[in-house]
Design a protein around this motif. Sequence first.
Motif: not given
Ligand code: HEC
Length: 106
Positions: A34-36, A47-49, A59-61, A68-70, A72-74, A80-82, A93-98
């Motif tokens: 659902k959340h792609t 794959i990409v991530g 071991k994130y809380t 980090l989902v809301k 991200p810290v690339p 990896y790309p950002a 939902d994120l809590d369940k995934i976590h």
């Molecule tokens: C468009 C591609 C893409 C999608 C969609 C995506 N991610 Fe990511 N994710 C990445 C990439 C690339 C990274 C590594 C680089 C970064 O953190 O910016 C990452 C990193 C993460 C991290 C690690 C963060 C960290 O700083 O260690 C978590 C957790 C994560 N994704 C969760 C999710 C969840 C949950 C979803 C769905 C709600 C999701 N991602 C959807 C591409 C994606």
Amino acid sequence: MKKVLFAMALVATFSAAKAQTPAIPADVNALLQKHTCYTCHAPAKKIVGPMWSEIAKKKYTAKQFAGLVKKPVPANWPGYPAMAPLPNVPKGDLDKIHAWVSTLAK
Ligand code: HEC
């Protein structure tokens, strides 16, 4: 011993022609779809991530994970790309995934 078995399981997995993936609970599977998240993250394949099992090692809380989902810290993932920020995924939902991702940590 647990590590050795895990390594053996990995070798077995990679030598098998079709990729085996760990069982994902149906509710978590539905959320990942659902959340792609699946577009860029697979359980045991880059794959990409990063794959979920790699993220599990950090071991994130639940709070850090959702943050980090809301926002991200690339810099956490060199090479990896950002990740695009996903600010609209509900915290519940994120809590369940976590909770599921955490079970992948060895
Ligand atoms: C468009 C591609 C893409 C999608 C969609 C995506 N991610 Fe990511 N994710 C990445 C990439 C690339 C990274 C590594 C680089 C970064 O953190 O910016 C990452 C990193 C993460 C991290 C690690 C963060 C960290 O700083 O260690 C978590 C957790 C994560 N994704 C969760 C999710 C969840 C949950 C979803 C769905 C709600 C999701 N991602 C959807 C591409 C994606």
